[in-house]
Design an enzyme around this catalytic site. Sequence first.
Site, PDB file in Angstrom:
ATOM      1  N   GLN A 176      -9.026  11.162  -9.957  1.00  0.00           N
ATOM      2  CA  GLN A 176      -9.723  10.064 -10.737  1.00  0.00           C
ATOM      3  C   GLN A 176      -9.411  10.027 -12.202  1.00  0.00           C
ATOM      4  OE1 GLN A 176     -13.488   9.792  -9.557  1.00  0.00           O
ATOM      5  NE2 GLN A 176     -13.083   9.196  -7.352  1.00  0.00           N
ATOM      6  N   ASP A 326     -12.939  15.962   0.162  1.00  0.00           N
ATOM      7  CA  ASP A 326     -13.826  15.079   0.711  1.00  0.00           C
ATOM      8  C   ASP A 326     -14.369  15.464   2.162  1.00  0.00           C
ATOM      9  OD1 ASP A 326     -13.813  13.345  -1.670  1.00  0.00           O
ATOM     10  OD2 ASP A 326     -12.147  11.988  -0.720  1.00  0.00           O
ATOM     11  N   ARG A 402     -20.182   9.922   3.500  1.00  0.00           N
ATOM     12  CA  ARG A 402     -19.638  11.243   4.123  1.00  0.00           C
ATOM     13  C   ARG A 402     -20.842  12.211   4.809  1.00  0.00           C
ATOM     14  NH1 ARG A 402     -14.320  10.079   3.366  1.00  0.00           N
ATOM     15  NH2 ARG A 402     -13.566   9.771   0.931  1.00  0.00           N
TER      16      ARG A 402
HETATM   17  C1  S3P Z   1      -9.993  10.286  -5.156  1.00  0.00           C
HETATM   18  C2  S3P Z   1     -10.403  11.417  -5.838  1.00  0.00           C
HETATM   19  C3  S3P Z   1     -11.403  12.385  -5.481  1.00  0.00           C
HETATM   20  C4  S3P Z   1     -11.936  11.981  -4.110  1.00  0.00           C
HETATM   21  C5  S3P Z   1     -12.390  10.286  -4.174  1.00  0.00           C
HETATM   22  C6  S3P Z   1     -10.956   9.625  -4.118  1.00  0.00           C
HETATM   23  C7  S3P Z   1      -9.140   9.077  -5.697  1.00  0.00           C
HETATM   24  O1  S3P Z   1     -12.478  12.332  -6.590  1.00  0.00           O
HETATM   25  O2  S3P Z   1     -13.138  12.812  -4.125  1.00  0.00           O
HETATM   26  O3  S3P Z   1     -13.051  10.298  -2.832  1.00  0.00           O
HETATM   27  O4  S3P Z   1      -8.672   8.338  -4.725  1.00  0.00           O
HETATM   28  O5  S3P Z   1      -8.614   9.517  -6.697  1.00  0.00           O
HETATM   29  P1  S3P Z   1     -12.018  13.250  -7.725  1.00  0.00           P
HETATM   30  O6  S3P Z   1     -10.944  12.741  -8.621  1.00  0.00           O
HETATM   31  O7  S3P Z   1     -13.257  12.922  -8.715  1.00  0.00           O
HETATM   32  O8  S3P Z   1     -12.081  14.756  -7.466  1.00  0.00           O
END
Ligand code: S3P
Length: 452
Positions: A176, A326, A402
């Site tokens: 993210q 996840d 989840r």
């Molecule tokens: C995601 C990144 C992950 C994941 C989330 C989806 C994404 O989070 O846990 O469900 O789509 O980029 P983080 O970037 O905080 O690890």
Amino acid sequence: MSSHGEPKPVFARATRGLSGIATVPGDKSISHRSLILGALSIGETKITGLLEGDDVLDTGRAMQAFGAQVERKGEGEWSVHGVGVGGFREPDQVIDCGNSGTGVRLIMGAMATCDISATFTGDASLRSRPMGRITDPLELFGTRSWGRRGGKLPLTVVGAANPVPVKYTTPMPSAQVKSAVLLAALNAPGTTVVTEREATRDHTERMLAGFGATISTERTDEGNVITLTGQPELTAQTVSVPRDPSSAAFPVAAALLVEGSEITVPGVSLNPTRSGFYDTVREMGADIEFSNSREEGGEPVADLIVRFSALKGVEVPPERAASMIDEYPILTVLAANAEGKTVMRGVKELRVKESDRIDAMARGLEACGVTVEEGPDFMIVHGQGPGGVAGGATVESRLDHRIAMSFLCLSLSTRDRVTVDDGNPITTSFPDFVNLMRGLGAEIVDAVPAQA
Ligand code: S3P
């Protein structure tokens, strides 16, 4: 907006082996990105297989608020008429991203280098999550923001009128954060370089290339170095969203847990940045066949054939954490039903998900009679062997889809049922979960709410 309403207690049980075909929804990460990149492109992006969960619907509404035209054409079929890079207009309403960290963080990135401002909020879970990890790198572009103490939502972002390109190393393994910086870089002139020490899901990079951006990833001793040239003209695409490996993990786990089960889960994305769970459960002894391996929508996919398996505990390599981040909640459920202990280290990011997932799983498993050790960055589950978990407790889902699905899967294999205090959060990522599980032969039953 996720309007969860009254808590809905629910439990699950299985009286026979699960069987049949489990068609899981479209990938959540790719669904968010197809709406956002569609909104940043010129022309009409046509999406099939979009996940129609609350999280993604919130992102669709947000893209409309920023000026894109987003329309549902049929089941999972969506059309986005984009406004082009730098074309976002200022929303005249607060952007409510519901439960979605991905939605809010990617959208903040996408608007951060436009000369507009926007105020973001979300549900109680999202309002408790850290946003400084996004607003800090966005400041380097010239973006400013004001949130609550600790940078939490509600938060207002004032986009940079004259953005500059940046060089940034992500301080934690987070797709993210990486994606927010890359999306912000789209409207900055020149070249932005993002380095991540540990590889995280690469959908943003793959999709940006597909929409016509100049982007490359170099694998170095310091990690992945991603270089993006700013101010491209993105061109609308046809996106076929592959099925979500993180959602697939739930019926897969259920089949592994319930004696006599054999199910098929077709068309699951097995992008190597997402497939760590499948490597881990196979090391635990899971009988999973990957058949009909192929490429769909630019992602490697396969049909999974899963049979009940007696599992054994393993040590999960910490460097695998990002590729299954996840899936730890459902992995702990499998670990509780395995012979021996399962050790999970390098997992501190679990503490800042939709809930503190280490705490949520540890407390719930303990209530069901499982011994769990935990620390800031690790979790060790002492397995009770197949079908060995007592259950007989009510556990909290904590506004976390989840966690809710994990404990419902656990309930299929416990001696006494496990009641989840609120099943509503499941609709954020897997609106058809209950029907799908019933179709395989599981009973998912509304429980009578506890007396106040
Ligand atoms: C995601 C990144 C992950 C994941 C989330 C989806 C994404 O989070 O846990 O469900 O789509 O980029 P983080 O970037 O905080 O690890």
